[in-house]
Design an enzyme around this catalytic site. Structure first.
Site, mmCIF file in Angstrom:
data_model
loop_
_atom_site.group_PDB
_atom_site.id
_atom_site.type_symbol
_atom_site.label_atom_id
_atom_site.label_comp_id
_atom_site.label_asym_id
_atom_site.label_seq_id
_atom_site.Cartn_x
_atom_site.Cartn_y
_atom_site.Cartn_z
ATOM 1 N N CYS A 65 0.813 -1.222 0.000
ATOM 2 C CA CYS A 65 0.000 0.000 0.000
ATOM 3 C C CYS A 65 0.842 1.267 0.000
ATOM 4 C CB CYS A 65 -0.935 -0.012 1.199
ATOM 5 S SG CYS A 65 -2.218 -1.264 1.079
ATOM 6 N N GLU A 343 -8.525 -8.821 11.732
ATOM 7 C CA GLU A 343 -8.239 -7.401 11.529
ATOM 8 C C GLU A 343 -9.553 -6.681 11.296
ATOM 9 O OE1 GLU A 343 -4.881 -5.904 8.901
ATOM 10 O OE2 GLU A 343 -6.636 -5.301 7.726
ATOM 11 N N SER A 369 -5.758 -2.639 11.130
ATOM 12 C CA SER A 369 -4.926 -2.392 9.959
ATOM 13 C C SER A 369 -3.955 -1.262 10.281
ATOM 14 C CB SER A 369 -5.802 -1.986 8.770
ATOM 15 O OG SER A 369 -5.032 -1.398 7.748
#
Length: 486
Positions: A65, A343, A369
């Site tokens: 990411c 999560e 997260s």
């Protein structure tokens, strides 16, 4: 992957990071775009807008990411451990510089073989500590608090304790301004161009916070690698590219300690205790809205509990508006025994879109997260299904959260109920007399093998021990004879 490599012992191995995806030319970054579902439910955006920005968010097909989530933080930690070549973490995935890292890694592997070097020569207690120091300096994902102990265990090294994590985070300054921590929030590829891991290490070496005598998969010591980086043409050209292409000063992305302090960067991870978290918990203190921080740099919140035993129920309550300003959302049965240590980013994503979101706190025995933001306390231990007091909270209980962002200390306490306030000491006595909630149960879809995993993890040191199988401890708990170390 790091666990597998860590167990390689005398065999050579090099980890090639997957790199990161590029930012879109127009639209939203990969962190913000994950809130499109909640924003659509709150009628803040149209379906057409959601579809458009969702498709645009990642400008390249591979990599982690654009923020310091679990994938990006894992790359940083791998390089900090010495398992990856210098300046390979956070490279733009698929680009020539990333492909070159793979070729250089192959040559490094051959050199390790020629030098008769194995992974055991790289992974040591000192390199584990270096990785913890880099995690603090970057402000990385809290999921690495689970993963790094597991890597250490796989390498037959002592696992870092909660106290060691807390001590390092109190003494190591955060030097990186990256998403989602801010204050400006640069993308991970921009952190790479600013110098990435070795640039941060130069500052940490200058502060005496690194052991530079450890070996890396390059075959050289960390100190020699940093000497190379400091004088390299690669460093100069990439930092210049960041200035010319994006108009960003590299020293605004990766800062010297004094500059970071003057810009308001504070350490990221705090480990609160209290009558609801007797074995600890974790919160990213930098993720709390700055407007809620008192003049003494302390966050204080007290509010009524809204208790949920499934993530779906909590999200539904948030979306339909039944979570009010000042509430404390308590999600339980999310730990290893309840849902496999799930999560729960979608809850923090949904909360983020409420008009009063910053005034809602969240407690859970699950994990978050790396892009989660807000006053979110996770990894609460023991978990509800392991007899933790968090599993005794009822609707309307008064919960108090105090997080000191200077000292990196905090508390999470039951301090009252629907009838009134009575303080932490009486809260402890109240919890001791209460029975666990009658609705505590594992997720109905939790497989039997995950339930077995949770039981074995609990016998092996729990969440803070890395969620691993410690065979000796398991055998001893079963009444057998554990292996004696030589």
């Amino acid at each position: 992957m790091m666990m597998a490599l860590a167990s390689a012992g005398s065999l050579p191995a090099v980890l090639v990071p997957g790199g990161v995806t590029l930012l879109p030319e127009a639209g939203e970054d990969a962190g913000k775009v994950q809130t499109i579902g909640a924003r659509f439910a709150q009628q803040q955006i149209t379906l057409e807008y959601a579809a458009e920005v969702g498709c645009r968010a990642c400008a390249s097909p591979g990599g982690g990411c654009q923020f310091l989530g679990t994938a990006a933080t894992s790359q940083v930690v791998a390089e900090a451990l010495g398992l990856s070549l210098p300046h390979t973490a956070l490279a733009p995935s698929g680009q020539p510089i990333w492909l070159d890292a793979a070729a250089r890694s192959a040559r490094a592997l051959m050199r390790m073989h020629q030098l008769h070097m194995g992974v055991a020569d790289v992974l040591t207690s000192a390199s584990i500590r270096n990785a913890m120091v880099l995690h603090a300096a970057f402000g990385g994902s809290t999921n690495l608090l689970i993963h790094l102990p597991a890597v250490a265990f796989s390498a037959r090294l002592p696992r870092p304790s909660v106290d060691e994590w807390a001590e390092i985070n109190r003494h190591v300054p955060r030097l990186v301004d990256a998403l989602p921590n801010g204050p400006r929030g640069f993308a991970t590829v921009q952190v790479f161009l600013a110098g990435g891991v070795p640039e941060v290490m130069l500052h940490l070496r200058g502060a005496g916070l690194l052991d530079t005598g450890v070996k890396t998969v390059s075959g050289e010591t960390l100190g020699a690698c940093l000497d190379w980086w400091q004088q390299s043409e690669r460093r100069q050209s990439l930092r210049q590219a960041l200035t010319e292409q994006d108009g960003i000063d590299p020293d605004d992305v990766i800062m010297a300690p004094d500059r970071a302090r003057s810009r308001g960067l504070t350490s990221t991870v705090c480990f609160p205790l209290g009558n609801l978290a007797p074995e600890g918990a974790v919160i990213k203190s930098t993720a709390i809205d700055p407007s809620l921080i008192d003049e003494d740099n302390v966050y204080r919140h007290r509010g009524p509990a809204r208790v949920f035993v499934t993530e779906a129920a909590a999200i539904q309550a948030i979306k339909n508006g039944s979570v009010a300003q000042g509430d404390v959302v308590v999600l339980i049965c999310g730990g290893p025994a309840g849902a496999g240590m799930q999560e729960i980013y979608q809850i923090t994503s949904a909360l983020k879109q409420l008009p009063h979101c910053k005034h809602v706190a969240l407690l859970t025995d699950a994990r978050f997260s790396g892009v989660s933001t807000g006053a979110c306390v996770g990894h609460i231990s023991p978990e509800a299904l392991a007899g933790g007091p968090i599993g005794k909270i009822v609707e309307g209980d008064q919960i108090e959260i105090v997080i000191d962002r200077d000292r990196l200390t905090g508390t999470v306490n039951l301090v009252g109920d629907a009838a009134g306030l009575y303080g932490p000491d009486e809260g402890s006595r109240t919890l001791a007399m209460r029975e666990p909630r009658a609705d505590l149960r594992p997720h109905p879809a939790l497989p039997d093998d995950t339930r077995l995993w949770a039981a074995l993890v609990q016998a092996s040191g729990g969440v803070w021990g890395g969620c691993v199988y410690d065979t000796d401890r398991i055998v001893a708990r079963l009444g057998g004879t554990a292996k004696t170390e030589p």
